[in-house]
Design a protein around this motif. Structure first.
Motif, PDB file in Angstrom:
ATOM      1  N   GLY A  76      23.264  58.362  68.453  1.00  0.00           N
ATOM      2  CA  GLY A  76      24.356  58.931  67.670  1.00  0.00           C
ATOM      3  C   GLY A  76      23.922  60.156  66.885  1.00  0.00           C
ATOM      4  N   ALA A  77      24.871  60.664  66.126  1.00  0.00           N
ATOM      5  CA  ALA A  77      24.623  61.861  65.314  1.00  0.00           C
ATOM      6  C   ALA A  77      24.095  61.471  63.944  1.00  0.00           C
TER       7      ALA A  77
ATOM      8  N   GLN B 289      19.928  62.436  54.760  1.00  0.00           N
ATOM      9  CA  GLN B 289      20.343  62.433  56.157  1.00  0.00           C
ATOM     10  C   GLN B 289      19.784  61.170  56.808  1.00  0.00           C
TER      11      GLN B 289
ATOM     12  N   ARG C 286      19.637  58.676  60.313  1.00  0.00           N
ATOM     13  CA  ARG C 286      19.820  58.692  61.760  1.00  0.00           C
ATOM     14  C   ARG C 286      19.192  57.445  62.368  1.00  0.00           C
TER      15      ARG C 286
END
Length: 123
Positions: A37-38, A50, A52
């Motif tokens: 995924g992003a 961020q 991930r």
């Protein structure tokens, strides 16, 4: 178990993201880390983080990168290397902070996290 209320918001965000790991992160083993995924950006405790998902070998993991150092949560263990790295467990999620701005979270023992971190992608 629930994340202790004492956890800083940045750490609580990483734990929550790791607990919501998609089924696609559990899959066929690969030698190289595979992003799933992003990236997702959140603001927690004033920090921009961020997050991930990755599959590292056969292990699903979360790599969190912050624009400021992650605060140490309660109950951390430090590694014998003498640097500022720390580990902590929240339920089935182990967290490892190899440096101030990166936290890796995965459903493995804290003893396994440094080896997993060596294989993490550079972000």
């Amino acid at each position: 178990t629930a994340t202790p209320a004492a956890d800083p918001p940045e750490i609580a965000a990483v734990v929550a993201f790791a607990r919501d790991m998609p089924a696609s992160a559990h899959g066929i083993a690969s030698d190289a880390p595979v992003p799933i995924g992003a990236p997702v950006g959140v603001v927690a405790g004033g920090a921009h983080v961020q997050l991930r998902y990755y599959r590292v070998g056969s292990v699903p993991a979360v790599v969190a990168v912050s624009d400021r150092p992650f605060p140490m949560p309660a109950g951390v263990g430090t590694l014998p290397s003498g640097d500022m790295a720390w580990t902590v467990t929240r339920g089935w999620v182990g967290l490892y902070c190899p440096n101030g701005n990166v936290v890796i979270a995965a459903p493995v023992t804290v003893g396994e996290l440094p080896g997993l971190a060596i294989r993490r992608p550079l972000l």
